[in-house]
Motif scaffolding. Structure first.
Motif, PDB file in Angstrom:
ATOM      1  N   ALA A   1      40.404  34.558  25.078  1.00 44.70           N
ATOM      2  CA  ALA A   1      39.153  35.045  24.485  1.00 44.70           C
ATOM      3  C   ALA A   1      38.482  36.093  25.368  1.00 44.70           C
ATOM      4  O   ALA A   1      37.856  37.031  24.871  1.00 44.70           O
ATOM      5  N   GLU A   2      38.602  35.933  26.676  1.00 42.75           N
ATOM      6  CA  GLU A   2      37.977  36.837  27.642  1.00 42.75           C
ATOM      7  C   GLU A   2      39.041  37.369  28.606  1.00 42.75           C
ATOM      8  O   GLU A   2      39.932  36.612  28.998  1.00 42.75           O
ATOM      9  N   PRO A   3      38.928  38.617  29.025  1.00 42.47           N
ATOM     10  CA  PRO A   3      39.944  39.161  29.927  1.00 42.47           C
ATOM     11  C   PRO A   3      40.034  38.409  31.261  1.00 42.47           C
ATOM     12  O   PRO A   3      41.100  38.320  31.856  1.00 42.47           O
ATOM     13  N   ALA A   4      38.951  37.828  31.723  1.00 44.37           N
ATOM     14  CA  ALA A   4      38.962  37.071  32.984  1.00 44.37           C
ATOM     15  C   ALA A   4      39.787  35.797  32.878  1.00 44.37           C
ATOM     16  O   ALA A   4      40.181  35.225  33.898  1.00 44.37           O
ATOM     17  N   ASP A   5      40.071  35.363  31.654  1.00 44.49           N
ATOM     18  CA  ASP A   5      40.866  34.145  31.456  1.00 44.49           C
ATOM     19  C   ASP A   5      42.367  34.383  31.627  1.00 44.49           C
ATOM     20  O   ASP A   5      43.132  33.428  31.708  1.00 44.49           O
ATOM     21  N   TYR A   6      42.772  35.642  31.659  1.00 43.36           N
ATOM     22  CA  TYR A   6      44.198  35.955  31.751  1.00 43.36           C
ATOM     23  C   TYR A   6      44.561  36.181  33.215  1.00 43.36           C
ATOM     24  O   TYR A   6      44.001  37.044  33.885  1.00 43.36           O
ATOM     25  N   LEU A   7      45.505  35.431  33.717  1.00 42.12           N
ATOM     26  CA  LEU A   7      45.859  35.453  35.135  1.00 42.12           C
ATOM     27  C   LEU A   7      46.712  36.645  35.547  1.00 42.12           C
ATOM     28  O   LEU A   7      46.792  36.956  36.732  1.00 42.12           O
ATOM     29  N   TRP A   8      47.362  37.301  34.606  1.00 36.31           N
ATOM     30  CA  TRP A   8      48.393  38.283  34.950  1.00 36.31           C
ATOM     31  C   TRP A   8      47.959  39.714  34.690  1.00 36.31           C
ATOM     32  O   TRP A   8      48.762  40.562  34.322  1.00 36.31           O
ATOM     33  N   SER A   9      46.684  39.991  34.900  1.00 33.39           N
ATOM     34  CA  SER A   9      46.185  41.362  34.817  1.00 33.39           C
ATOM     35  C   SER A   9      45.287  41.620  36.025  1.00 33.39           C
ATOM     36  O   SER A   9      44.892  40.692  36.738  1.00 33.39           O
ATOM     37  N   SER A  10      44.950  42.861  36.233  1.00 38.34           N
ATOM     38  CA  SER A  10      44.108  43.251  37.360  1.00 38.34           C
ATOM     39  C   SER A  10      42.628  42.999  37.107  1.00 38.34           C
ATOM     40  O   SER A  10      41.811  43.182  38.008  1.00 38.34           O
ATOM     41  N   TYR A  11      42.257  42.567  35.903  1.00 38.07           N
ATOM     42  CA  TYR A  11      40.848  42.400  35.568  1.00 38.07           C
ATOM     43  C   TYR A  11      40.128  41.484  36.549  1.00 38.07           C
ATOM     44  O   TYR A  11      39.047  41.812  37.043  1.00 38.07           O
ATOM     45  N   ARG A  12      40.692  40.342  36.835  1.00 39.28           N
ATOM     46  CA  ARG A  12      40.037  39.368  37.726  1.00 39.28           C
ATOM     47  C   ARG A  12      39.846  39.951  39.128  1.00 39.28           C
ATOM     48  O   ARG A  12      38.846  39.683  39.787  1.00 39.28           O
ATOM     49  N   ASP A  13      40.776  40.756  39.564  1.00 42.53           N
ATOM     50  CA  ASP A  13      40.675  41.392  40.871  1.00 42.53           C
ATOM     51  C   ASP A  13      39.575  42.459  40.850  1.00 42.53           C
ATOM     52  O   ASP A  13      38.692  42.475  41.704  1.00 42.53           O
ATOM     53  N   ARG A  14      39.623  43.312  39.854  1.00 45.92           N
ATOM     54  CA  ARG A  14      38.664  44.431  39.803  1.00 45.92           C
ATOM     55  C   ARG A  14      37.246  43.990  39.480  1.00 45.92           C
ATOM     56  O   ARG A  14      36.293  44.502  40.046  1.00 45.92           O
ATOM     57  N   MET A  15      37.098  43.067  38.563  1.00 44.10           N
ATOM     58  CA  MET A  15      35.764  42.737  38.054  1.00 44.10           C
ATOM     59  C   MET A  15      35.166  41.456  38.628  1.00 44.10           C
ATOM     60  O   MET A  15      33.961  41.296  38.635  1.00 44.10           O
ATOM     61  N   CYS A  16      35.995  40.530  39.075  1.00 44.12           N
ATOM     62  CA  CYS A  16      35.502  39.222  39.518  1.00 44.12           C
ATOM     63  C   CYS A  16      35.744  38.954  40.998  1.00 44.12           C
ATOM     64  O   CYS A  16      35.323  37.923  41.511  1.00 44.12           O
ATOM     65  N   GLY A  17      36.470  39.858  41.669  1.00 45.45           N
ATOM     66  CA  GLY A  17      36.788  39.638  43.064  1.00 45.45           C
ATOM     67  C   GLY A  17      37.776  38.510  43.285  1.00 45.45           C
ATOM     68  O   GLY A  17      37.861  37.948  44.374  1.00 45.45           O
ATOM     69  N   LYS A  18      38.527  38.156  42.254  1.00 41.52           N
ATOM     70  CA  LYS A  18      39.549  37.114  42.357  1.00 41.52           C
ATOM     71  C   LYS A  18      40.883  37.735  42.033  1.00 41.52           C
ATOM     72  O   LYS A  18      40.974  38.790  41.446  1.00 41.52           O
ATOM     73  N   GLY A  19      41.942  37.062  42.355  1.00 40.91           N
ATOM     74  CA  GLY A  19      43.257  37.554  41.975  1.00 40.91           C
ATOM     75  C   GLY A  19      44.075  37.975  43.169  1.00 40.91           C
ATOM     76  O   GLY A  19      43.850  37.506  44.285  1.00 40.91           O
ATOM     77  N   ASP A  20      44.985  38.920  42.962  1.00 42.59           N
ATOM     78  CA  ASP A  20      45.968  39.278  43.975  1.00 42.59           C
ATOM     79  C   ASP A  20      45.431  40.242  45.044  1.00 42.59           C
ATOM     80  O   ASP A  20      46.053  40.421  46.065  1.00 42.59           O
ATOM     81  N   ARG A  21      44.327  40.899  44.779  1.00 42.80           N
ATOM     82  CA  ARG A  21      43.667  41.759  45.763  1.00 42.80           C
ATOM     83  C   ARG A  21      44.571  42.861  46.341  1.00 42.80           C
ATOM     84  O   ARG A  21      44.560  43.088  47.531  1.00 42.80           O
ATOM     85  N   PHE A  22      45.348  43.489  45.506  1.00 44.60           N
ATOM     86  CA  PHE A  22      46.179  44.579  46.031  1.00 44.60           C
ATOM     87  C   PHE A  22      46.018  45.871  45.256  1.00 44.60           C
ATOM     88  O   PHE A  22      46.721  46.839  45.517  1.00 44.60           O
ATOM     89  N   ILE A  23      45.085  45.936  44.339  1.00 47.79           N
ATOM     90  CA  ILE A  23      44.888  47.186  43.596  1.00 47.79           C
ATOM     91  C   ILE A  23      43.935  48.097  44.347  1.00 47.79           C
ATOM     92  O   ILE A  23      43.183  47.650  45.202  1.00 47.79           O
TER      93      ILE A  23
END
Length: 155
Positions: free
Chosen positions: A133-155
């Motif tokens: 429903a929300e882009p932050a719910d998807y683990l396999w995109s850069s959205y969480r890294d760019r917008m939430c400060g979570k994720g793989d942190r390599f972009i």
């Protein structure tokens, strides 16, 4: 007749799309997604390519990449990524042959406005596909890294 060469501009972002052969599943388990991201993280350094955004779907990938001063880095990165994913999937499934459908597609991103629109398009892919429903719910995109400060942190 030989195919036309791809236009790649150094230091310009490119929207890259690569699909699984016959739209077959490329990423079936979380380990498949993570392995591709680990390879992308490693190879971006090797070939001097910046990663602005990404989204790994089950049967294709969207990447927003910019080669450094050497335009060849983009093609080398994509070739190495595709080869690694193919070897991994073939070994996992006990198969041989291609994983990807033809060559990857790419288009040059020439303006800042288009860069933002392209990143938004890439990161909203799972929402448009009704996977989340929300882009932050998807683990396999850069959205969480760019917008939430979570994720793989390599972009």
């Amino acid at each position: 007749m030989p195919r036309m060469g791809r236009i790649v501009l150094p230091n310009y972002p490119h929207h890259v799309v690569q699909r699984g052969h016959n739209r077959q599943v490329v990423f079936a388990a979380p380990e498949d997604f993570q392995r591709y991201l680990d390879d992308l993280r490693e190879l971006k350094e090797v070939f001097a390519v910046k990663v602005y955004a990404y989204c790994l779907m089950t049967n294709h990938v969207h990447l927003l990449l910019a080669p450094d001063d050497s335009a060849a880095g983009l093609g080398q990165l994509m070739k190495a990524l595709a080869a690694r994913a193919t070897r991994y999937r073939n070994r996992l499934k006990g198969r041989s042959g291609t994983l990807w459908e033809s060559r990857y597609k790419s288009s040059i991103v020439q303006t800042d406005a288009y860069l933002l629109a392209c990143a938004r398009y890439i990161e909203l892919n799972p929402v448009r596909a009704r996977m989340v429903a929300e882009p932050a719910d998807y683990l396999w995109s850069s959205y969480r890294d760019r917008m939430c400060g979570k994720g793989d942190r390599f972009i």
